[in-house]
Motif scaffolding. Sequence first.
Motif, short mmCIF file in Angstrom:
data_model
loop_
_atom_site.label_atom_id
_atom_site.label_comp_id
_atom_site.label_asym_id
_atom_site.label_seq_id
_atom_site.Cartn_x
_atom_site.Cartn_y
_atom_site.Cartn_z
N THR A 58 0.81 -1.22 0.00
CA THR A 58 0.00 0.00 0.00
C THR A 58 0.85 1.26 0.00
O THR A 58 0.62 2.17 -0.81
CB THR A 58 -0.93 0.00 1.23
OG1 THR A 58 -1.73 -1.18 1.21
CG2 THR A 58 -1.84 1.22 1.22
N ALA A 59 1.82 1.35 0.90
CA ALA A 59 2.57 2.60 1.05
C ALA A 59 3.31 2.97 -0.23
O ALA A 59 3.32 4.14 -0.63
CB ALA A 59 3.55 2.47 2.22
N ALA A 60 3.94 2.00 -0.87
CA ALA A 60 4.72 2.32 -2.08
C ALA A 60 3.85 2.83 -3.22
O ALA A 60 4.15 3.87 -3.82
CB ALA A 60 5.52 1.09 -2.51
N PRO A 61 2.73 2.13 -3.57
CA PRO A 61 1.88 2.69 -4.64
C PRO A 61 1.29 4.05 -4.29
O PRO A 61 1.20 4.94 -5.15
CB PRO A 61 0.78 1.62 -4.80
CG PRO A 61 1.38 0.37 -4.29
CD PRO A 61 2.27 0.80 -3.17
N VAL A 62 0.87 4.22 -3.04
CA VAL A 62 0.31 5.51 -2.64
C VAL A 62 1.38 6.59 -2.70
O VAL A 62 1.10 7.74 -3.11
CB VAL A 62 -0.30 5.42 -1.23
CG1 VAL A 62 -0.69 6.79 -0.71
CG2 VAL A 62 -1.51 4.50 -1.24
N ALA A 63 2.61 6.26 -2.31
CA ALA A 63 3.70 7.22 -2.43
C ALA A 63 3.93 7.59 -3.90
O ALA A 63 4.28 8.74 -4.22
CB ALA A 63 4.98 6.66 -1.83
N GLY A 64 3.72 6.62 -4.80
CA GLY A 64 3.80 6.92 -6.22
C GLY A 64 2.76 7.94 -6.64
O GLY A 64 3.04 8.85 -7.44
N LEU A 65 1.55 7.81 -6.10
CA LEU A 65 0.52 8.81 -6.39
C LEU A 65 0.93 10.19 -5.89
O LEU A 65 0.66 11.21 -6.53
CB LEU A 65 -0.81 8.39 -5.75
CG LEU A 65 -1.51 7.17 -6.37
CD1 LEU A 65 -2.73 6.79 -5.55
CD2 LEU A 65 -1.93 7.48 -7.81
N GLY B 274 -1.86 -4.56 -2.29
CA GLY B 274 -2.06 -4.30 -0.87
C GLY B 274 -2.96 -5.33 -0.22
O GLY B 274 -2.69 -5.82 0.88
N GLY B 275 -4.04 -5.70 -0.92
CA GLY B 275 -4.95 -6.72 -0.38
C GLY B 275 -4.26 -8.06 -0.23
O GLY B 275 -4.40 -8.74 0.80
N VAL B 276 -3.49 -8.44 -1.27
CA VAL B 276 -2.80 -9.73 -1.21
C VAL B 276 -1.79 -9.77 -0.07
O VAL B 276 -1.72 -10.74 0.70
CB VAL B 276 -2.09 -10.01 -2.56
CG1 VAL B 276 -1.19 -11.23 -2.45
CG2 VAL B 276 -3.13 -10.23 -3.65
N MET B 277 -1.02 -8.72 0.09
CA MET B 277 0.01 -8.73 1.11
C MET B 277 -0.58 -8.68 2.52
O MET B 277 -0.07 -9.31 3.44
CB MET B 277 0.96 -7.54 0.92
CG MET B 277 1.79 -7.64 -0.36
SD MET B 277 2.57 -9.26 -0.58
CE MET B 277 3.54 -9.38 0.90
N ILE B 278 -1.68 -7.93 2.69
CA ILE B 278 -2.32 -7.92 4.01
C ILE B 278 -2.87 -9.30 4.34
O ILE B 278 -2.78 -9.78 5.49
CB ILE B 278 -3.44 -6.86 4.05
CG1 ILE B 278 -2.83 -5.45 4.02
CG2 ILE B 278 -4.30 -7.04 5.30
CD1 ILE B 278 -1.95 -5.15 5.22
#
Length: 511
Positions: free
Chosen positions: A199-206, A240-244
């Motif tokens: 989650t954090a990495a893709p959101v940081a990309g945004l 994010g869903g898969v990793m959680i």
Amino acid sequence: MTLRDEIRRRYMAQPLVRRTHVVSSVALVTINLAGALIVFGLIAFVIPLPVEIQNSWLTANLLLILALTIPTLIYGFACMLLLNRPVLRWVRARRAPTDAEKLWLLAIPRWTLVYHAIGWLLAVGIFAGFNGARYTTDVALIIAQVVALAGVSASALAYLVSERLLRGFASVALRTGVPERMRVQTVVTRTMFAWGLGTAAPVAGLVLVGNRLLTDDTGAEVRPVARTIVILAAIAFFVGGVMIVLAARATSDPVRQLRLALAQVERGDLGATLPVYDATEIGLLQSGFNEMAEGLRERERMRDLFDRHVGGDVARAALRGGVQLGGEARYGGILFADVIGSTALATEREPADVVALLNRFFEIVIDVVHAHGGWINKFEGDAALAVWGIPLPVDDLEAHILAAARELGARLQEELPEVPAGIGVAAGEMVAGNVGVAERYEYTVIGDPVTEASRLSEVAKKFPGRVVANAVLLDAAGDEATHWEHKNAVRARGRQAETAIAVTRASEDLP
């Protein structure tokens, strides 16, 4: 046989430790190479740059990635060899690991994270410097940020994968106990790694895209920006869903095993054990459960041994009230069974045969006594002393003890005729309690009824049924008294007064 089958056959033929090293190395190197390709794809097709992407830029960065492949492979395999070597050493030797080796094994995922982070920091510098020299500082900064985000995700994934791959080794290593200086990772740490990866990495990309648009004076087209947002949001949603889910499973699986093991213990099965493989607080729970189960098994063994030595009633009374030296006057019944001719038995037979016969004799005695509510106070060589009514009262004590004596005499003559025994029965007031010292004591009964029962067992040897009881017991025995008949009073050895006796009705005086 296909090429795939041949590769699989040769791989499975390798020793386990070598296969494990290969799997871990390939898995972690693959993570890094995949991360590099994802970075290339994001920069080339997703995240807008302040320069026009040309084929020459794509070719130059792709060649740079390919040029770094061999060093990445060498670095990855070298790191895994360095980390795995101490583990493979005790596995190859087929011995239990030391505490230091256990600590090293549990620290491998953390060191894997550190080595990956170092590698990605080097990649940030290489790609930023390469593109800064060819283009502008803004391009180098954006590329550095994307590579750093990919490094965070790859390092977090490497941690989770390494922890999973080493689970089998951890369960074997921690089977002999958890080291005292174990540095415990928290479940929160594992969850944060999953969050950072998915989650954090893709959101940081945004965030990077938004910052790029805010600082872009030339304006940006709607379609590329929308494409970028959709792709990054999809990555955050799916990955994010898969990793959680994976992080949750890593916690829920051992918790479910713990719940099932607890249910097994609740059902009375103390043989439950858990494999200890988790390096978080859950691993301490697994180890703690095993220690608890071992303590319960040890307690059950001690209780069983205690029961066998002093009887169930005495054991329960001691567990409730603790150990107190001293005694009290109580009314109880005594049955004394003594083997006749034990000296001849010991000289005429082999020692192993004598022990076997005595064990069979005691087995019958215990079976009959317990069936009629008594307990064995002690074995005295070739004799047994059984007690009724102490420490807990027994209803119809006289009837129970007379029935036990009658049945015991019949069973010994029928099932073990080669070991004749005299049985004496008496009842009355006696002292019962713990004698000795606090470190070593014995619960016993002392008094005239004990002596009387012992002397009556000698008198019983003169009667065919070999069972003699103080006739006074018949007055309170109810229907059981009908199975007995009075005989002339006798003066037993060592006693001044005569004792009125009774024997089973089937017996008669010997000539």
